[in-house]
Design a protein around this motif. Structure first.
Motif, mmCIF file in Angstrom:
data_model
loop_
_atom_site.group_PDB
_atom_site.id
_atom_site.type_symbol
_atom_site.label_atom_id
_atom_site.label_comp_id
_atom_site.label_asym_id
_atom_site.label_seq_id
_atom_site.Cartn_x
_atom_site.Cartn_y
_atom_site.Cartn_z
ATOM 1 N N GLU A 227 50.254 -14.388 -31.484
ATOM 2 C CA GLU A 227 49.420 -13.270 -31.031
ATOM 3 C C GLU A 227 48.920 -13.497 -29.607
ATOM 4 O OE1 GLU A 227 46.426 -13.061 -34.030
ATOM 5 O OE2 GLU A 227 47.611 -11.744 -35.340
ATOM 6 N N ASP A 228 48.524 -14.765 -29.307
ATOM 7 C CA ASP A 228 48.070 -15.083 -27.939
ATOM 8 C C ASP A 228 49.202 -14.892 -26.935
ATOM 9 O OD1 ASP A 228 45.564 -15.678 -28.872
ATOM 10 O OD2 ASP A 228 45.875 -17.844 -28.935
ATOM 11 N N GLU B 211 51.741 -12.935 -27.287
ATOM 12 C CA GLU B 211 52.020 -11.501 -27.190
ATOM 13 C C GLU B 211 51.014 -10.819 -26.269
ATOM 14 O OE1 GLU B 211 53.249 -7.979 -30.334
ATOM 15 O OE2 GLU B 211 51.682 -9.386 -30.897
ATOM 16 N N LYS B 212 49.728 -11.211 -26.396
ATOM 17 C CA LYS B 212 48.708 -10.627 -25.525
ATOM 18 C C LYS B 212 48.952 -10.993 -24.069
ATOM 19 C CE LYS B 212 45.010 -10.501 -29.014
ATOM 20 N NZ LYS B 212 43.741 -11.112 -29.449
ATOM 21 N N ARG B 213 49.271 -12.279 -23.835
ATOM 22 C CA ARG B 213 49.530 -12.703 -22.450
ATOM 23 C C ARG B 213 50.749 -11.991 -21.883
ATOM 24 N NH1 ARG B 213 48.116 -17.871 -24.542
ATOM 25 N NH2 ARG B 213 50.315 -18.419 -24.772
#
Length: 338
Positions: free
Chosen positions: A173-174, A176-178
């Motif tokens: 998830e991290d 993907e956010k970055r």
């Protein structure tokens, strides 16, 4: 995804399996010396089924609930052991072994592994001691506790796998956010560049066409100079070179004012500071009839964010100098010093 998998598993371990063991115990209640202690233990088991499956944040359970479960299972064991027959294997009259096993497995799955091991350890000591008191063989006594120990060990391993899945999911998830933020920045940069190129083409094409045709008069030559200054403002002035400032700067130059706009900051100004700077800069440009106007955004981290200096040769005593400072958060945003 992890919660979607683990929640049904928790409900099965904490509700369905203990309930099935209670039913087996009821069918074998005739073997007991007295039904009342085991019925009380069944009531405690039902309460613990609710305690171990009560939803909480994520897959975990409150430590208080785990402590209640450990104490409750120990009491269940003592109650049932007190009425088991002597000298014979209790069979499913010892329903509590399976029920306690599943309750503590649920505790382990819900991230209270240490307390699950404590509970199964207390159960193993009490149950094996009770088996010896009821004159069972050591093998029979061990058989009643080995399976629950194995189940808690399996639950420990499964919980560790779920924990690793949690870490992997958070990492994904991290990432993907970055990645999304990077793509958004690149897209915004591409749009900004495209918009600037379109505006540049729109502003320069008519003049370049006239230059290529060799059809320039005095007004066109003057316009070329103003256009050059405007493009220089956009390149050097960046944060200060808004449409309104560029329009006022061109009008000032047409009146004979020298205008210089510099951005040494290279990052956006706070909203309150930007608003105050643009008001002051546009005002200085619109008032200027002669002389010069200079504006500079200073590097980030300095006490002064922007300076504006305006000097009119016709009124040398009315020199205008202004400093706009960033204020700490919550202190108004900008301070103007003349």
């Amino acid at each position: 995804m992890n919660n979607a998998i683990s929640r049904p598993l928790i409900l099965a371990m904490g509700l369905a399996f203990p309930a099935s063991h209670i039913v087996l115990g009821l069918f074998n209640i005739g073997m007991l010396l007295s039904p009342w202690p085991t019925l009380l233990a069944m009531g405690i088991c039902v309460v613990l089924m609710v305690v171990v499956t009560t939803p909480a944040s994520g897959r975990g359970m409150p430590r208080r609930n785990a402590v209640i479960t450990v104490a409750g299972t120990a009491l269940m064991d003592v109650l049932v052991q007190s009425v088991l027959p002597t000298g014979v294997h209790p069979g499913y009259a010892a329903w509590h072994c399976g029920a306690i096993q599943m309750l503590l497995v649920t505790v382990a799955l819900r991230k209270q592994i240490e307390l699950a091991w404590l509970g199964i350890g207390i159960f193993s000591v009490l149950d094996f001691a009770g088996s010896m008191i009821h004159r069972l063989t050591p093998v029979d006594g061990l058989a009643l506790v080995v399976t629950p120990l194995m189940w808690v060990g399996i639950a420990h391993a499964v919980s560790r796998v779920f924990g690793r899945c949690d870490v992997l999911v958070r990492d994904y998830e991290d990432q993907e956010k970055r990645s999304g933020a990077r793509i958004a920045r690149e897209h915004a940069r591409w749009l900004s560049q495209n918009e600037w190129v379109t505006e540049l083409e729109h502003a320069t094409k008519p003049t370049l066409t006239k230059i290529a045709a060799g059809d320039l008069d005095a007004a066109d030559r003057a316009n070329c100079g103003y256009l050059q200054d405007e493009l220089r403002d956009q390149v050097r002035g960046r944060v200060l070179a808004t449409r309104q400032v560029l329009a006022s700067a061109r009008a000032a130059r047409e009146r004979g004012v020298s205008v210089e706009i510099f951005d040494d900051r290279e990052t956006a100004l706070p909203t309150a500071v930007e608003r105050e700077v643009l008001v002051q800069l546009v005002g200085a440009l619109d008032r200027a009839e002669n002389g010069f106007v200079k504006a500079r955004a200073l590097p980030r981290g300095q006490d002064i964010a922007v300076t504006i200096l305006a000097y009119d040769e016709n009124t040398p005593d009315d020199e205008f100098y202004l400093e706009v400072r960033e204020q700490p958060e919550g202190a108004g945003g900008a301070r103007v010093d003349h």
